[in-house]
Design a protein around this motif. Structure first.
Motif, PDB file in Angstrom:
ATOM      1  N   PRO A 201       0.785  -1.343   0.126  1.00 55.12           N
ATOM      2  CA  PRO A 201       0.069   0.014   0.227  1.00 55.12           C
ATOM      3  C   PRO A 201       0.729   1.378  -0.130  1.00 55.12           C
ATOM      4  O   PRO A 201       0.481   2.192  -0.576  1.00 55.12           O
ATOM      5  CB  PRO A 201      -0.777  -0.119   1.261  1.00 55.12           C
ATOM      6  CG  PRO A 201      -0.993  -1.707   1.751  1.00 55.12           C
ATOM      7  CD  PRO A 201       0.291  -2.056   1.037  1.00 55.12           C
ATOM      8  N   ASP A 202       1.980   1.225   0.717  1.00 58.92           N
ATOM      9  CA  ASP A 202       2.915   2.460   0.760  1.00 58.92           C
ATOM     10  C   ASP A 202       3.753   2.730  -0.544  1.00 58.92           C
ATOM     11  O   ASP A 202       4.642   3.611  -0.476  1.00 58.92           O
ATOM     12  CB  ASP A 202       3.433   2.402   1.854  1.00 58.92           C
ATOM     13  CG  ASP A 202       4.431   1.410   2.258  1.00 58.92           C
ATOM     14  OD1 ASP A 202       4.247   0.495   1.315  1.00 58.92           O
ATOM     15  OD2 ASP A 202       5.415   1.430   3.004  1.00 58.92           O
ATOM     16  N   GLU A 203       3.546   1.826  -1.488  1.00 64.63           N
ATOM     17  CA  GLU A 203       4.458   1.947  -2.496  1.00 64.63           C
ATOM     18  C   GLU A 203       3.881   2.350  -3.879  1.00 64.63           C
ATOM     19  O   GLU A 203       2.616   1.857  -4.335  1.00 64.63           O
ATOM     20  CB  GLU A 203       5.237   0.526  -2.758  1.00 64.63           C
ATOM     21  CG  GLU A 203       6.272   0.518  -1.567  1.00 64.63           C
ATOM     22  CD  GLU A 203       7.157  -0.813  -1.884  1.00 64.63           C
ATOM     23  OE1 GLU A 203       6.989  -1.296  -3.073  1.00 64.63           O
ATOM     24  OE2 GLU A 203       7.906  -0.938  -1.132  1.00 64.63           O
ATOM     25  N   ALA A 204       4.487   2.778  -4.927  1.00 62.06           N
ATOM     26  CA  ALA A 204       3.809   3.317  -6.244  1.00 62.06           C
ATOM     27  C   ALA A 204       3.653   1.820  -7.069  1.00 62.06           C
ATOM     28  O   ALA A 204       4.554   0.921  -6.884  1.00 62.06           O
ATOM     29  CB  ALA A 204       4.798   4.262  -6.950  1.00 62.06           C
ATOM     30  N   ASP A 205       2.711   2.008  -7.893  1.00 60.75           N
ATOM     31  CA  ASP A 205       2.805   0.867  -8.802  1.00 60.75           C
ATOM     32  C   ASP A 205       3.742   0.860  -9.514  1.00 60.75           C
ATOM     33  O   ASP A 205       4.341   1.772 -10.137  1.00 60.75           O
ATOM     34  CB  ASP A 205       1.391   1.004  -9.641  1.00 60.75           C
ATOM     35  CG  ASP A 205      -0.006   1.040  -8.848  1.00 60.75           C
ATOM     36  OD1 ASP A 205       0.016   0.481  -7.616  1.00 60.75           O
ATOM     37  OD2 ASP A 205      -0.850   1.536  -9.521  1.00 60.75           O
ATOM     38  N   VAL A 206       4.094  -0.436 -10.308  1.00 58.79           N
ATOM     39  CA  VAL A 206       4.882  -0.574 -11.546  1.00 58.79           C
ATOM     40  C   VAL A 206       4.032  -0.867 -12.483  1.00 58.79           C
ATOM     41  O   VAL A 206       2.891  -1.054 -12.262  1.00 58.79           O
ATOM     42  CB  VAL A 206       5.871  -1.743 -11.303  1.00 58.79           C
ATOM     43  CG1 VAL A 206       7.036  -1.278 -10.105  1.00 58.79           C
ATOM     44  CG2 VAL A 206       5.281  -3.040 -10.917  1.00 58.79           C
ATOM     45  N   THR A 207       4.341  -0.737 -13.675  1.00 61.09           N
ATOM     46  CA  THR A 207       3.736  -1.037 -14.888  1.00 61.09           C
ATOM     47  C   THR A 207       4.162  -2.286 -15.734  1.00 61.09           C
ATOM     48  O   THR A 207       5.198  -2.505 -15.654  1.00 61.09           O
ATOM     49  CB  THR A 207       3.791   0.204 -16.301  1.00 61.09           C
ATOM     50  OG1 THR A 207       5.031   0.406 -16.366  1.00 61.09           O
ATOM     51  CG2 THR A 207       3.256   1.572 -15.173  1.00 61.09           C
ATOM     52  N   LEU A 208       3.234  -2.879 -16.323  1.00 58.81           N
ATOM     53  CA  LEU A 208       3.375  -3.969 -17.189  1.00 58.81           C
ATOM     54  C   LEU A 208       2.819  -3.842 -18.568  1.00 58.81           C
ATOM     55  O   LEU A 208       1.434  -3.596 -18.725  1.00 58.81           O
ATOM     56  CB  LEU A 208       2.784  -5.492 -16.594  1.00 58.81           C
ATOM     57  CG  LEU A 208       2.606  -6.467 -17.111  1.00 58.81           C
ATOM     58  CD1 LEU A 208       4.213  -6.826 -17.548  1.00 58.81           C
ATOM     59  CD2 LEU A 208       2.117  -7.624 -16.676  1.00 58.81           C
ATOM     60  N   ASP A 209       3.485  -3.654 -19.361  1.00 55.80           N
ATOM     61  CA  ASP A 209       3.091  -3.430 -21.015  1.00 55.80           C
ATOM     62  C   ASP A 209       2.656  -4.753 -21.516  1.00 55.80           C
ATOM     63  O   ASP A 209       3.549  -5.779 -21.870  1.00 55.80           O
ATOM     64  CB  ASP A 209       4.145  -2.822 -21.645  1.00 55.80           C
ATOM     65  CG  ASP A 209       3.930  -2.595 -23.174  1.00 55.80           C
ATOM     66  OD1 ASP A 209       2.909  -3.099 -23.682  1.00 55.80           O
ATOM     67  OD2 ASP A 209       4.375  -1.470 -23.803  1.00 55.80           O
ATOM     68  N   LEU A 210       1.428  -5.068 -21.476  1.00 56.13           N
ATOM     69  CA  LEU A 210       1.107  -6.328 -22.005  1.00 56.13           C
ATOM     70  C   LEU A 210       1.180  -6.647 -23.477  1.00 56.13           C
ATOM     71  O   LEU A 210       1.356  -7.834 -23.849  1.00 56.13           O
ATOM     72  CB  LEU A 210      -0.584  -6.431 -21.743  1.00 56.13           C
ATOM     73  CG  LEU A 210      -1.067  -6.921 -20.292  1.00 56.13           C
ATOM     74  CD1 LEU A 210      -2.164  -6.733 -20.086  1.00 56.13           C
ATOM     75  CD2 LEU A 210      -0.218  -7.950 -19.672  1.00 56.13           C
ATOM     76  N   GLN A 211       1.205  -5.560 -24.373  1.00 58.35           N
ATOM     77  CA  GLN A 211       1.625  -5.721 -25.661  1.00 58.35           C
ATOM     78  C   GLN A 211       3.092  -6.131 -26.035  1.00 58.35           C
ATOM     79  O   GLN A 211       3.227  -7.334 -26.742  1.00 58.35           O
ATOM     80  CB  GLN A 211       1.420  -4.665 -26.328  1.00 58.35           C
ATOM     81  CG  GLN A 211       1.340  -4.925 -27.923  1.00 58.35           C
ATOM     82  CD  GLN A 211       0.008  -6.223 -28.440  1.00 58.35           C
ATOM     83  OE1 GLN A 211      -0.870  -5.756 -28.133  1.00 58.35           O
ATOM     84  NE2 GLN A 211       0.601  -6.999 -28.988  1.00 58.35           N
ATOM     85  N   ALA A 212       3.875  -5.657 -25.102  1.00 52.01           N
ATOM     86  CA  ALA A 212       5.278  -6.152 -25.284  1.00 52.01           C
ATOM     87  C   ALA A 212       5.476  -7.527 -24.641  1.00 52.01           C
ATOM     88  O   ALA A 212       6.348  -8.348 -24.987  1.00 52.01           O
ATOM     89  CB  ALA A 212       6.013  -4.749 -24.482  1.00 52.01           C
ATOM     90  N   THR A 213       4.793  -7.634 -23.840  1.00 51.98           N
ATOM     91  CA  THR A 213       4.719  -9.082 -22.966  1.00 51.98           C
ATOM     92  C   THR A 213       4.338 -10.143 -24.071  1.00 51.98           C
ATOM     93  O   THR A 213       4.914 -11.259 -24.133  1.00 51.98           O
ATOM     94  CB  THR A 213       3.962  -9.049 -21.739  1.00 51.98           C
ATOM     95  OG1 THR A 213       4.506  -7.983 -20.664  1.00 51.98           O
ATOM     96  CG2 THR A 213       4.255 -10.435 -21.140  1.00 51.98           C
TER      97      THR A 213
END
Length: 254
Positions: A201-213
């Motif tokens: 909860p105290d941390e920023a999200d990371v991102t996942l590029d589903l198209q690149a994946t």
């Protein structure tokens, strides 16, 4: 070469899905690892589930018995026992490994987020009941859950609100925001989205590029050499989708 589709490739929604599912789970782990380390690790885990082989199929036959059949009939055998008018496949289930991704704290191996790339086993048969029980446990905990549904067949994960008619979905269930989930409906003609991956909860999200994946998983074993684009995909399409696919494949093959 890459898939001719800019987003999900519907030709993968058939017998090659299980193989692709494995490759994409591994690619999700690879894409996330540099973003979440060293505090977290993304591990591909697996569970065993009974997966339906196929739906009941009916094949009607209209074959006239040949001379040998007629002779056997005169001898007392019934012609219907030799050439039945209908053949049906019994539903069967195979014990299958279904993979998913867990993001864990490196120091104590505590699970923070689970990412499920749904398979037919999650969406039908006995495997669906097992998956829904697991889903209820996660949603009742402090673990985040991401569900990536790139399959048209089967029942979608249950929600209180109705789904839109789009063929694909991503649901992000944040532990601190339940029962509300963030939802990404995806059209066949669209690229797969970049989605947030919540951690603690105290941390920023990371991102996942589903198209690149997706592209990484597709290219890793050259699925373009496996899929038969000369025939229709193994799923039902809307008339607009079918027209769009025909135009796309003519353009890419030309």
């Amino acid at each position: 070469m890459p898939s001719p589709f800019s987003g999900m490739d519907p030709y993968l929604e058939g017998p090659h899905w299980h193989s692709f599912h494995t490759q994409m789970c591994a690619e999700i782990s690879r894409q996330l690892t540099p973003k979440i380390g060293p505090k977290y690790v993304a591990l591909v885990e697996e569970w065993l589930v009974l997966e339906p082989v196929e739906e009941v199929m009916i094949a009607r036959t209209g074959v006239r018995p040949d001379v040998s059949v007629l002779r056997e009939t005169r001898s007392g055998y019934g012609a219907d026992t030799l050439e039945p008018p209908v053949r049906m496949s019994a539903p069967m289930e195979l014990l299958t490994k279904v993979r998913y991704i867990e993001i864990l704290r490196s120091d104590n191996m505590e699970v923070v987020t689970v990412i499920e790339l749904l398979s037919p086993a999650n969406k039908s048969g006995a495997g669906r009941e097992e998956y829904l029980a697991k889903r209820r446990r996660i949603l009742g905990s402090q673990v985040n859950l991401i569900e990536i549904d790139l399959l048209r067949r089967g029942d979608r994960p249950p929600m209180m609100d109705p789904y839109s008619p789009d063929p694909y979905f991503v649901l992000v269930h944040r532990a601190g925001r339940r029962p509300i989930a963030d939802v990404w409906p995806i059209l066949l003609q669209q690229s797969l989205p970049i989605i947030p991956v919540p951690l603690e909860p105290d941390e920023a999200d990371v991102t996942l590029d589903l198209q690149a994946t997706f592209n990484g998983a597709f290219d890793s074993v050259r699925y373009d050499r496996v899929l038969d684009y000369s025939n229709p995909p193994p799923v039902s399409l809307s008339p607009d989708e079918q027209v769009w696919i025909d135009q796309l494949l003519r353009k890419t093959s030309g």
